[in-house]
Design a protein around this motif. Sequence first.
Motif, PDB file in Angstrom:
ATOM      1  N   LYS A   4      37.065  39.253  42.251  1.00 23.48           N
ATOM      2  CA  LYS A   4      36.361  38.770  43.449  1.00 23.48           C
ATOM      3  C   LYS A   4      36.934  39.391  44.720  1.00 23.48           C
ATOM      4  CE  LYS A   4      35.272  34.653  46.133  1.00 23.48           C
ATOM      5  NZ  LYS A   4      35.775  33.295  46.457  1.00 23.48           N
ATOM      6  N   ILE A   8      36.195  43.116  45.132  1.00 24.35           N
ATOM      7  CA  ILE A   8      34.811  43.395  45.512  1.00 24.35           C
ATOM      8  C   ILE A   8      34.524  42.926  46.934  1.00 24.35           C
ATOM      9  CG2 ILE A   8      32.401  42.784  44.997  1.00 24.35           C
ATOM     10  CD1 ILE A   8      32.933  43.241  42.117  1.00 24.35           C
ATOM     11  N   VAL A  16      30.819  37.032  41.727  1.00 31.49           N
ATOM     12  CA  VAL A  16      30.377  38.141  42.580  1.00 31.49           C
ATOM     13  C   VAL A  16      29.023  37.820  43.203  1.00 31.49           C
ATOM     14  CG1 VAL A  16      29.649  40.563  42.582  1.00 31.49           C
ATOM     15  CG2 VAL A  16      31.717  39.881  41.345  1.00 31.49           C
TER      16      VAL A  16
END
Lengths: 203, 203, 203, 203, 203, 203, 203, 203
Positions: free
Chosen positions: F20, F23, F46
């Motif tokens: 997480k 990203i 995500v």
Amino acid sequence: IRVGYPEVIYCEGKTVEQVKSIIEFMLTKDNNILATRANEKMYEVVESICADARYNALGRTITIQKREEPPTDSYIAIVAAGTSDLPVVEEAVETARILGNRVEKIIDVGVAGIHRLFAKLDIIRGAKVVIVIAGMEGALASIIGGLVDKPVIAVPTSVGYGANFGGLSALLSMLNSCASGVSVVNIDNGFGAAYNASIINKL
Amino acid sequence: IRVGYPEVIYCEGKTVEQVKSIIEFMLTKDNNILATRANEKMYEVVESICADARYNALGRTITIQKREEPPTDSYIAIVAAGTSDLPVVEEAVETARILGNRVEKIIDVGVAGIHRLFAKLDIIRGAKVVIVIAGMEGALASIIGGLVDKPVIAVPTSVGYGANFGGLSALLSMLNSCASGVSVVNIDNGFGAAYNASIINKL
Amino acid sequence: IRVGYPEVIYCEGKTVEQVKSIIEFMLTKDNNILATRANEKMYEVVESICADARYNALGRTITIQKREEPPTDSYIAIVAAGTSDLPVVEEAVETARILGNRVEKIIDVGVAGIHRLFAKLDIIRGAKVVIVIAGMEGALASIIGGLVDKPVIAVPTSVGYGANFGGLSALLSMLNSCASGVSVVNIDNGFGAAYNASIINKL
Amino acid sequence: IRVGYPEVIYCEGKTVEQVKSIIEFMLTKDNNILATRANEKMYEVVESICADARYNALGRTITIQKREEPPTDSYIAIVAAGTSDLPVVEEAVETARILGNRVEKIIDVGVAGIHRLFAKLDIIRGAKVVIVIAGMEGALASIIGGLVDKPVIAVPTSVGYGANFGGLSALLSMLNSCASGVSVVNIDNGFGAAYNASIINKL
Amino acid sequence: IRVGYPEVIYCEGKTVEQVKSIIEFMLTKDNNILATRANEKMYEVVESICADARYNALGRTITIQKREEPPTDSYIAIVAAGTSDLPVVEEAVETARILGNRVEKIIDVGVAGIHRLFAKLDIIRGAKVVIVIAGMEGALASIIGGLVDKPVIAVPTSVGYGANFGGLSALLSMLNSCASGVSVVNIDNGFGAAYNASIINKL
Amino acid sequence: IRVGYPEVIYCEGKTVEQVKSIIEFMLTKDNNILATRANEKMYEVVESICADARYNALGRTITIQKREEPPTDSYIAIVAAGTSDLPVVEEAVETARILGNRVEKIIDVGVAGIHRLFAKLDIIRGAKVVIVIAGMEGALASIIGGLVDKPVIAVPTSVGYGANFGGLSALLSMLNSCASGVSVVNIDNGFGAAYNASIINKL
Amino acid sequence: IRVGYPEVIYCEGKTVEQVKSIIEFMLTKDNNILATRANEKMYEVVESICADARYNALGRTITIQKREEPPTDSYIAIVAAGTSDLPVVEEAVETARILGNRVEKIIDVGVAGIHRLFAKLDIIRGAKVVIVIAGMEGALASIIGGLVDKPVIAVPTSVGYGANFGGLSALLSMLNSCASGVSVVNIDNGFGAAYNASIINKL
Amino acid sequence: IRVGYPEVIYCEGKTVEQVKSIIEFMLTKDNNILATRANEKMYEVVESICADARYNALGRTITIQKREEPPTDSYIAIVAAGTSDLPVVEEAVETARILGNRVEKIIDVGVAGIHRLFAKLDIIRGAKVVIVIAGMEGALASIIGGLVDKPVIAVPTSVGYGANFGGLSALLSMLNSCASGVSVVNIDNGFGAAYNASIINKL
Ligand SMILES: Nc1ncnc2c1ncn2[C@@H]1O[C@H](COP(=O)(O)O)[C@@H](O)[C@H]1O
Ligand SMILES: Nc1ncnc2c1ncn2[C@@H]1O[C@H](COP(=O)(O)O)[C@@H](O)[C@H]1O
Ligand SMILES: Nc1ncnc2c1ncn2[C@@H]1O[C@H](COP(=O)(O)O)[C@@H](O)[C@H]1O
Ligand SMILES: Nc1ncnc2c1ncn2[C@@H]1O[C@H](COP(=O)(O)O)[C@@H](O)[C@H]1O
Ligand SMILES: [Mg+2]
Ligand SMILES: [Mg+2]
Ligand SMILES: [Mg+2]
Ligand SMILES: [Mg+2]
Ligand SMILES: [Mg+2]
Ligand SMILES: [Mg+2]
Ligand SMILES: [Mg+2]
Ligand SMILES: [Mg+2]
């Protein structure tokens, strides 16, 4: 065999007689000829039937250039670390050239002396496709894969002492760098790498 | 177990009960304690008998610091490429520290992004001994061996997909760089590398 | 190649001509020279261009001592079990000495006659770093690792019959003793072990 | 199955139902019964049909003693280094005892703490046959082979991390000590070692 | 070396000179002498210093019988399937005899012609300990293990074509029969098997 | 990471939290994002921070298309034999597409039903570069290599029973076809193959 | 040896003398004789005692036809890709013929030139049983297995360079095609394949 | 898929959904159906769309008999040693039967109790083709190959502990008996063996 392509003969495991008669037959056609894994004896016999035959003793290749065409503008970079990898380098060079490619050879650029590699980086990056040949320095493929944006074809070699196990260590090491644009051919297969690189270079 | 040294227990394959009673016994002595490959359950039990016990979940270690001494001036550099190698990194870090060493951790410096490695070269070269931990990036040991003049201890890790074969590829790759001051310990053996580095760091 | 270090040439896979011209070039500089894996023929040619060259037939090394400095006070102990490991022992000894180290050789101390090993324990423990060389007696590294508190560098050798598989058994056996201060170099790599030990001995 | 011998059932890969009905049939005869690789569930079912059944949870064996005879005078020494080898140790112990042998267990005598081994040497040497069980400490078989004049049966175990490769390293290591009276059985095969030792102990 | 035991020298990897001087030294003592893996050249030199030396060309052994004692009453059966296993058979026979054992050789009893094996079953069963030597017929150890109640020592041999992989197939095959009283020694290790069998035969 | 290229994250061995936050950071930049070896849990997290994220459950990839550009005119052919190879196929397809390539998928064309392969030959030959993905049907790479004149990148997969040994058989089989324009990437490495193919497709 | 069957002798690892006396004995009976792995020297000696002996130098076989019977109507197809596989082909051909079978040889039909294979498909499909012999072209067995409905016996050969590892790659590749009617014999075992095929051809 | 042949689906690595829809499609045709490696869940779903589906839980097969024809007169003998090999036995039996063959199952005839094998020899010899299935008892294939004159197809199984290495030992052991009419299929491949045997049985 495709038109325009050289005729190829792999001499290992063949007798001198077999090589001779295969090449005699090939000579009746109009293509270039490449013999790999050819020993001195084979060359002598081939030369006796075709004076133009050229022998690369280190690379163990015989080449007969029947059609001379200008090589490609783009080039294949062939990179190697150690002198013991030179036979495979020469096999790749001869193959690439007879297939009509311009070739740049960059040797003696091992991992231990990484500055020598960096000094040659521009010429490597300028290639359309790169061949990396290494036995004990399998890491070289990883490094070059990380440094260039071109397809890299890695050739593990069987030279080296200790735990190289006939090229297996270099092979495994090279397979582990496949995320950065590297693919691998069979151990000692300079011919296969160059054949492959030639297809790419001519795309 | 030598005087002054921490008591070490390797928890894999032991029951929680076994770990508890071994550490109970160790606590009767005056040494620091290190438990490796310890799971969360083991930590809870150990904490219940010794409130000072500290758990490193990533490195799966329990440490009990009974004697606090200033660490060495010289330091051990622990270098790793990927986040998946972090458990082994943490095992090595905890081991090195409980053995009384100053440690510098340099992570995320893989072969693909070699500039990140060069940015950290000074701190790596400043160490008295270097540990390199890598699974898919076995080439890292070769590169660092070529760049530093200090003893390098390489730890192959079992992480990675494809042809890493449980660490075998990294192991073989690392063995092939032994000419430049690199030696190798067992796969995933962060403890062994740090124990070894500690001996050297204190020479 | 770093200043003060000997120039090293690895002769395997090189022709006599190549060896000669590389050493000719090295002789233009002021460093000591070490050639490993050199055969008798190579020595004859080297001797013809440098009368000072010395050949160790068992260890297959040529050494040229251009700068004579007193060796280190601390010493490297080089331990081996069998006579068949002697070529690797001699390669390690020559390498360690040309790098400026005092060396103590302790041979014929196999596992089967463990009392012979114990008789030599003081001299082994007195070293700053220990090299253990063994083929069929891979267990020797474990034993010495358990008995000394110094860094131990283990060299598996390829000699031995049956299931040694070119040194693989000794290699695996040695890797399993890494928890007690042992690290491992490549099979038969006496040079690498001594190079590594020299770095540690001079820390 | 020979008269007087226990009936043996290997439970791995069998269902609880299969184990139950095989043992039910065995109970109709007059021999002792040994079930190896038996889990807790299997034991519960067996106990429900034979209250005398005894379970060794660590060794995963069920034994039913129908004929109690005095054990042999001479004994089998069963030696192991680490706590993680105990399951195999217990399988060997149970097998040896149900076959009517006196057994001496000598555990926690690894290579790293060789003095603990020497403290137990008399009891090992007093045996008629010795079983050595080790995973990471394959070297133990070599050492004991060198120290005793009795037949030594070595059992490699699959425990251990890193390059033990499911017992392969220990196996190879043990095979290399066959010159000093050591022979080897299959990985983790405590039953086979004890069966073998029992034949020798009763010669 | 224990009193009364023969002195043993393993000649592989030694020079003729080394063999000669080692045996010269052995001759100063009063024990029998066994040299294994000795070539014809070595024998000639040994014979020149000791006329009593006897050479077994097939088994590559030199034996010098200084003390002649009556052999044991009980005997060791040495069983082999193929003529290509004979060198290992002869090494085992010579070793067993010089160690003072009565030996019965049963050869040419492969798995394919199992009736020939059954014809010899009585003499095999009459032995105190059985050695089975096989390369491609690794199954032979399983069969004999199932047919006799005596300890069976299996020797995998490296002969054979195809997937025997230097004895590995035979080794693995033999390890899988360890449940029936079979244990295994190193590949081609006729000496080790006989040494081991001799210990058992004299219990 | 080079400008214009997607940011890539390899999720195996990372926690959901780690994925997480990595990203999250990537989303601050303007590039496309590709996550490989991502499980369902990772996707949910995500998606909660980026509604545009798309999940390919079979291929275990998350893709976030921040810059939509028209794909290449030339295409990459991705060929596979069995349904069990589909996860690797999907990983390759997603990778190739997010890198901006047109892709043609040709599946269910195994060696046993070679006519199905021939029916698709035109579309395979029309590609600029071909990816062949196979586990038990490693032979497929050889066949296609022999039939097309374009670079072929072979991906061995670990699926399959019996002697596939985690992809090793397919790997070795594919390496043996390197003479006809085939090169090989690591086992199951659909990403690496597609990355490589993309470089070639854009030359 | 069964009546009517030829007597077979495997010469590898036997001396010329041994071969001679075994064949001398065989000649006293009335069966055909086949010697495999026989060298030129052996042939000369055999010819001196039996003028009818015929030598196949490529296949290294000696055959003595004492009973000439008409061969079977149905035939065995023996298929091979490369000239380097010819020794195994010839061994299979000679074996099949002396066992009384009609044989059709189809060579030079590799995977790279698959059209040459298709041109011969009728004659292959017409056989009662097919033998496929290949080293680097292990894929050939898969292809033929997929194209014919007859039992296919595959023989991996040890020829080939790089990662063929003495036939292992071809072996594994062939094992993976067992679902389509292919079974495999040992590496280079032309005799075994032909013996097997003969049994099937005569059913 | 050839007319008259059953449709075959290999379920491993497929989802229940995939299996269902493939079988739904197969049911539209008129052939028998065989699903291998099918779990209980898959069977439930298949049964819900075809009440005639039969499940063999041990062999993990689903069979749907749409065309009932009398089986062959000649039969296939399927021989196995241990209960742990039964899953492969059942897969072979179901495959052979749905292909229309008469089958005789001979189980529990291991090498250790060779008399049980001899008791069944007539029924084995009466078969037209024999399948031998074994994990730890790879020797069984050699023995049966030596005793019968029919084609023997050996199936190594992955069951067994210790050095069986997932079936590799059994595989290698079986390959070494290929001289006596034995050929080998892939590890655990009961389907492949039966498919192969069926072709031979119907010749
Ligand atoms: N050095 C080499 N390494 C691998 N393959 C080669 C080599 N040289 C030639 N070949 C391949 O061998 C084929 C010729 O084999 P042959 O017909 O046996 O002479 C060529 O078309 C190439 O595919
Ligand atoms: N993570 C580790 N990896 C390898 N060896 C270890 C590790 N942790 C501890 N050891 C070794 O295991 C020994 C303790 O083993 P034990 O007595 O079984 O707890 C220590 O003295 C170390 O030599
Ligand atoms: N005996 C040896 N074993 C392994 N590596 C060696 C040995 N001798 C030299 N080297 C390495 O090989 C390098 C020289 O290689 P080269 O430049 O090819 O002669 C040295 O710097 C060492 O790193
Ligand atoms: N148990 C098995 N083992 C090996 N191969 C099998 C097995 N069952 C089926 N097959 C093969 O797998 C094919 C079906 O594969 P698929 O189309 O993926 O379901 C069949 O035609 C057989 O060739
Ligand atoms: Mg790149
Ligand atoms: Mg260095
Ligand atoms: Mg130590
Ligand atoms: Mg002993
Ligand atoms: Mg027995
Ligand atoms: Mg091609
Ligand atoms: Mg077929
Ligand atoms: Mg037979």
